[in-house]
Design an enzyme around this catalytic site. Sequence first.
Site, short mmCIF file in Angstrom:
data_model
loop_
_atom_site.label_atom_id
_atom_site.label_comp_id
_atom_site.label_asym_id
_atom_site.label_seq_id
_atom_site.Cartn_x
_atom_site.Cartn_y
_atom_site.Cartn_z
N ARG A 114 4.59 0.25 -17.42
CA ARG A 114 5.53 -0.87 -17.48
C ARG A 114 4.76 -2.17 -17.42
NH1 ARG A 114 10.43 -0.94 -13.14
NH2 ARG A 114 8.71 -1.44 -11.74
N ASP A 121 41.31 -3.99 -14.74
CA ASP A 121 41.54 -4.50 -13.39
C ASP A 121 42.18 -3.48 -12.46
OD1 ASP A 121 40.98 -7.12 -14.59
OD2 ASP A 121 42.97 -6.85 -15.47
C1 LIG Z 1 12.39 -2.16 -7.36
C2 LIG Z 1 10.98 -2.00 -7.00
C3 LIG Z 1 10.60 -1.49 -5.75
C4 LIG Z 1 11.58 -0.90 -4.78
O1 LIG Z 1 11.85 0.43 -5.14
P1 LIG Z 1 12.77 1.37 -4.25
O2 LIG Z 1 12.72 2.68 -4.95
O3 LIG Z 1 14.13 0.77 -4.28
O4 LIG Z 1 12.19 1.38 -2.89
C5 LIG Z 1 9.26 -1.50 -5.42
N1 LIG Z 1 8.34 -1.96 -6.29
C6 LIG Z 1 8.65 -2.42 -7.51
C7 LIG Z 1 7.58 -2.92 -8.40
C8 LIG Z 1 9.98 -2.45 -7.92
O5 LIG Z 1 10.28 -2.90 -9.13
#
Ligand SMILES: *Cc1c(COP(=O)(O)O)cnc(C)c1O
Length: 373
Positions: free
Chosen positions: A140, A317
Amino acid sequence: MVSGSYRPTKLIIDTQAITENVSQEVARLPKDRELFAVVKANGYGHGAVQTAVSARRGGATGFCVALLDEGIELREAGIMEPILILGVVEPIYIELLLKYDLSVTVATLPWLTEAQEILEKAPAERRLKIHIKVDTGMGRLGFTSIEDTLQAIEAVRSNTAMEWEGLFTHFATADEIDQEYFLEQQRFFQKVLAELPERPRYVHSENSAAALWHPESPGNMIRFGVAMYGLNPSGTAISETYKLKPALQLKTTLIQVKELSAGAGIGYGKTYTVSAPKEWIGTLPIGYADGWLRHMQGFNVLVNGKKCEIVGRVCMDQCMIRLPEYVPDGTEVILVGESQGEAITLQMIAEHLSTIHYEVACTFSQRIDREYK
Ligand SMILES: *Cc1c(COP(=O)(O)O)cnc(C)c1O
């Protein structure tokens, strides 16, 4: 968007549950490790500022958001702790990052070059706080090679307008039973760490799943998200390390109860027809514009501890349910939460919708009033 404060449909957020989920995790952490609470997407639908304050009470020492606007929202609410923006912010907004003292994720060299030019043209009093992201296998955001990572770190370290505050990565499969790919990512990150000229203030790799099930992952900070809201990151695949307390309830009341005879149609398209000689049908003031999606048809809600099926199509709604017996208008309906020993969880809704509870929580729209207790 306005939220419906004059209707009975409410998301009830248990701030104490958030505090407890955080403090349980903080108690487990090694002494040198901090917890940043992830409150992106309006705190996974729970409310960003209220969640941040509740998490801070439990021992969170910083926060993560996804958007620049989300960071600004926290600052404007008076949150003073470090805030990291996990998404990419275009360099043209550097002035705002500095103004609000927000730390930013850097994932490419061109971003750094552009940022350098902007900072040279408009020198600031404060240094731009940077967390370098390494893509160890999520595919990503982040640098995919050790060489590029080190080059980015050098560029930041040698620039007096920048502060190298952090280095991090994100795991793709920390919530799965099979650990092979997780360990591969972890080894890659260890290799990067071994090559560093020095350690920045924050090194972090753990999301909720890694924090719960791989607490040995490298770093001195964790990014604690979904578990803080009392949700098991794996859904049901792996059992919780300790009892997480769900923070969200969704309630409404019946606004009309009527007895209909065999043959009567319910809702758009008449997808449900009363088949018994008589059926009690109740109307709820919640619909797909509230994030109570059309696919919820066929799912259940709780009235006096009894499961009642959502019949007919969910409208924008409103939606209708089939009641086992007469109950008066104004009777409470639990859409998420417990009633007389029966429970409906976000996980159950997620399974009905073939998705994950994260998505269900985020889908509740701003139109639903949030109440905090
Ligand atoms: C959203 C996110 C998290 C949190 O992830 P959880 O599974 O909700 O604990 C941590 N790091 C990054 C980079 C995220 O995008």
